[in-house]
Scaffold this active site. Structure first.
Site, PDB file in Angstrom:
ATOM      1  N   GLY A 117      36.507  39.827  21.212  1.00  0.00           N
ATOM      2  CA  GLY A 117      37.754  39.072  21.194  1.00  0.00           C
ATOM      3  C   GLY A 117      38.238  38.726  19.800  1.00  0.00           C
ATOM      4  N   GLU A 123      32.625  32.056  15.520  1.00  0.00           N
ATOM      5  CA  GLU A 123      31.540  31.930  16.489  1.00  0.00           C
ATOM      6  C   GLU A 123      30.186  31.840  15.787  1.00  0.00           C
ATOM      7  OE1 GLU A 123      33.475  34.277  20.330  1.00  0.00           O
ATOM      8  OE2 GLU A 123      32.224  35.358  18.903  1.00  0.00           O
TER       9      GLU A 123
END
Length: 250
Positions: A117, A123
């Site tokens: 994504g 992240e």
């Protein structure tokens, strides 16, 4: 003939539903086992995390659970806001209790491919600031080796001006094919939340020493981060086709 066709479509639709149910099972299990009152939580990105935030919201309402959330992307932030969960950031809260995130693929050693994504940098930052990284996924993400299931490649976030020479260097060092990820509803390449490009590395050697490969990739000037998450995950929860949840630990 009509009944057979009806049975085929019914079976196919049931399989589609089971995939979403598998995501929900894994997400709910992880939130129930790893989130406690007062926790600071990293909230990952992707379709499975949607169910984790829904379950977290349910627990906040039902159990008067007090938590604060750090998003890993604009999408994650919108999800947190939508469910009226308290937001914080790494400038205010520098160490988190747990990060709950999805993965594009998980191998037998808990090595991960993430970044499908485009949120791999944030992240990885949030995961690195957490005491434990808990992965949630459906059964299709569980593999013996990286690349068994996920064929889109290992994402590598790069500075725009350097994407071409970086691609050449990786090919010379490790082989494979590198594609500049292109946008779907706009002209040109995908641009990450951090203003960078993404190279997707395909046809790599599945038997690579991923720790060494990751270290080498990060040493190339212009490489910002990779979608290889090595020795980072504490546990992975996979929702299975039969309604069970498989737990994988190092």
């Amino acid at each position: 003939m009509i009944s057979r066709i009806g049975l085929y479509f019914s079976s196919k639709y049931s399989t589609m539903l089971s995939l979403e149910n598998a995501k929900k099972l894994a997400a709910s299990k992880a939130v129930d086992l790893h989130v406690n009152c007062g926790d600071l939580i990293g909230i990952g990105s992707g379709s499975t995390v949607v169910y984790a935030v829904e379950r977290l919201s349910e627990r906040v309402k039902a159990d008067n659970l007090r938590v604060k959330c750090v998003p890993t992307s604009f999408q994650a932030r919108q999800l947190i806001v939508k469910h009226n969960l308290p937001l914080t950031d790494l400038e205010i809260d520098r160490e988190l209790d747990v990060c709950i995130d999805g993965a594009d693929e998980v191998d037998c050693n808990l090595n991960l491919i993430k970044g499908g994504g485009g949120c791999l940098l944030q992240e990885k930052i949030v995961a690195s600031c957490s005491k434990k990284l808990i992965i949630i996924a459906d059964y299709s993400k569980n593999s013996k080796k990286l690349g068994d299931q996920y064929k889109k490649g290992i994402p590598i976030e790069v500075v725009p001006m350097a994407y071409a020479p970086i691609s050449n260097k990786i090919q010379k060092a490790f082989g494979g094919v590198l594609d500049l990820r292109m946008a779907v509803k706009k002209a040109g390449p995908v641009v990450t939340d951090n203003g960078n490009f993404i190279l997707d590395w395909r046809e790599y050697n599945q038997d690579s020493d991923w720790d060494k490969v990751n270290t080498t990739l990060l040493s190339i000037p212009g490489v910002v981060e990779t979608g290889l998450f090595i020795n980072m995950a504490s546990k992975a929860y996979f929702g299975m086709e039969d309604g069970s949840v498989k737990i994988q630990a190092p």
